[in-house]
Enzyme design. Structure first.
Site, PDB file in Angstrom:
ATOM      1  N   ASP A  53     -30.956 100.330 -11.503  1.00  0.00           N
ATOM      2  CA  ASP A  53     -29.548  99.891 -10.874  1.00  0.00           C
ATOM      3  C   ASP A  53     -28.438  99.537 -11.637  1.00  0.00           C
ATOM      4  O   ASP A  53     -28.129  99.585 -12.899  1.00  0.00           O
ATOM      5  CB  ASP A  53     -29.265  99.194  -8.881  1.00  0.00           C
ATOM      6  CG  ASP A  53     -28.494  99.287  -8.419  1.00  0.00           C
ATOM      7  OD1 ASP A  53     -27.734 100.680  -8.552  1.00  0.00           O
ATOM      8  OD2 ASP A  53     -28.040  97.551  -7.798  1.00  0.00           O
ATOM      9  N   ASP A  57     -24.583  98.868 -10.264  1.00  0.00           N
ATOM     10  CA  ASP A  57     -23.346  97.383  -9.830  1.00  0.00           C
ATOM     11  C   ASP A  57     -24.242  96.355  -9.261  1.00  0.00           C
ATOM     12  O   ASP A  57     -25.241  95.974  -8.734  1.00  0.00           O
ATOM     13  CB  ASP A  57     -23.055  98.295  -8.883  1.00  0.00           C
ATOM     14  CG  ASP A  57     -22.014  99.931  -8.941  1.00  0.00           C
ATOM     15  OD1 ASP A  57     -21.571  99.834  -9.614  1.00  0.00           O
ATOM     16  OD2 ASP A  57     -22.346  99.986  -7.254  1.00  0.00           O
TER      17      ASP A  57
END
Length: 253
Positions: free
Chosen positions: A14, A16
């Site tokens: 991922d 953020d």
């Protein structure tokens, strides 16, 4: 290998909160956007203004989800039903699209003004993967993913990038559905059982569990280790540098 089972051969990250220090920027942008909307709703209806909680509401309703899905989920939590609208709706229109556009404008301004910093431990981990010849991908619901990676100076570290634009083009459901991670694994030519997912969001670890991945690493940036394990993390760390320490200890054993 790298603190994970030996049969893991691909690494799916991922963006953020895992690779870059932008989760707090997104939380601030959601708060700014939803609070403006909720104040207007309270004035319109004569109801009470209850602000968006940048920790609890962010974690439960919007973190890790595509922008429109996050808007819908939070509004449902407040019992608010708005028309969908269109992508051409002006920011802050009383539609799902208008609110979502306002949030995107706000986060882009914050990123432009503040810049993007990567997590040093995550960058060190990905550099170690590259040294070992192991493939890595970024899997993000953000349509701004490449801009953020470029600003952080780490775009070239990843063979595959599955972002909000790819998801829209390929009609992939967003997290907590596993489809974006499964798409990235296929792009790297690896079965899910031999790939690891790295997530800081509850929706993200749930997608890793749903996809049957060989490892789901929960990155505990906000003190929710128990919740990450509950929703699907098989390993929980505060920083990816901890996995490099594990690898070093394993070499010395």
């Amino acid at each position: 290998m790298l603190g994970l089972p030996d049969d893991i051969r691909a690494f799916l990250f991922d963006l953020d909160g895992v690779l870059t220090q932008t989760a707090k920027v997104h939380a601030a942008a959601w708060k700014d956007t939803f609070d403006a909307f909720l104040r207007a709703e309270a004035a319109r209806t004569g109801g009470q203004f209850v602000p968006f909680d940048a920790v609890t509401d962010y974690d439960v309703y919007v973190d890790g989800r595509p922008r429109l899905d996050g808007t819908r989920a939070f509004l449902r939590s407040r019992g608010i039903d708005l028309p969908e609208g269109t992508p051409e709706d002006p920011p802050n229109s009383r539609t799902v699209q208008g609110i979502s556009r306002a949030k995107n404008d706000t986060v882009l301004k914050l990123i432009h003004d503040q810049g993007v910093q990567p997590y040093e431990g995550s960058v060190a981990y990905v550099h170690r993967l590259r040294a070992l010849g192991l493939p890595a991908a970024v899997v993000s619901s953000s349509a701004n993913c490449r801009d953020v990676l470029r600003s952080a100076g780490i775009e070239e570290l990843f063979e595959v990038i599955v972002d909000g634009l790819v998801s829209a083009r390929e009609h992939l459901p967003g997290k907590p559905a596993p489809d974006t991670y499964l798409y990235a694994a296929r792009a790297l030519g690896v079965e899910p059982a031999h790939a690891a997912v790295f997530e800081d969001a509850l929706a993200g670890v749930a997608s890793g569990r749903a996809g049957g991945f060989g490892a789901v690493v929960g990155v505990n940036r906000t003190g929710q280790a128990a919740e990450l394990r509950r929703d699907g993390a098989t390993v929980v760390v505060d920083d990816l540098a901890e996995l490099l320490v594990d690898e070093k200890r394993g070499d010395e054993a």
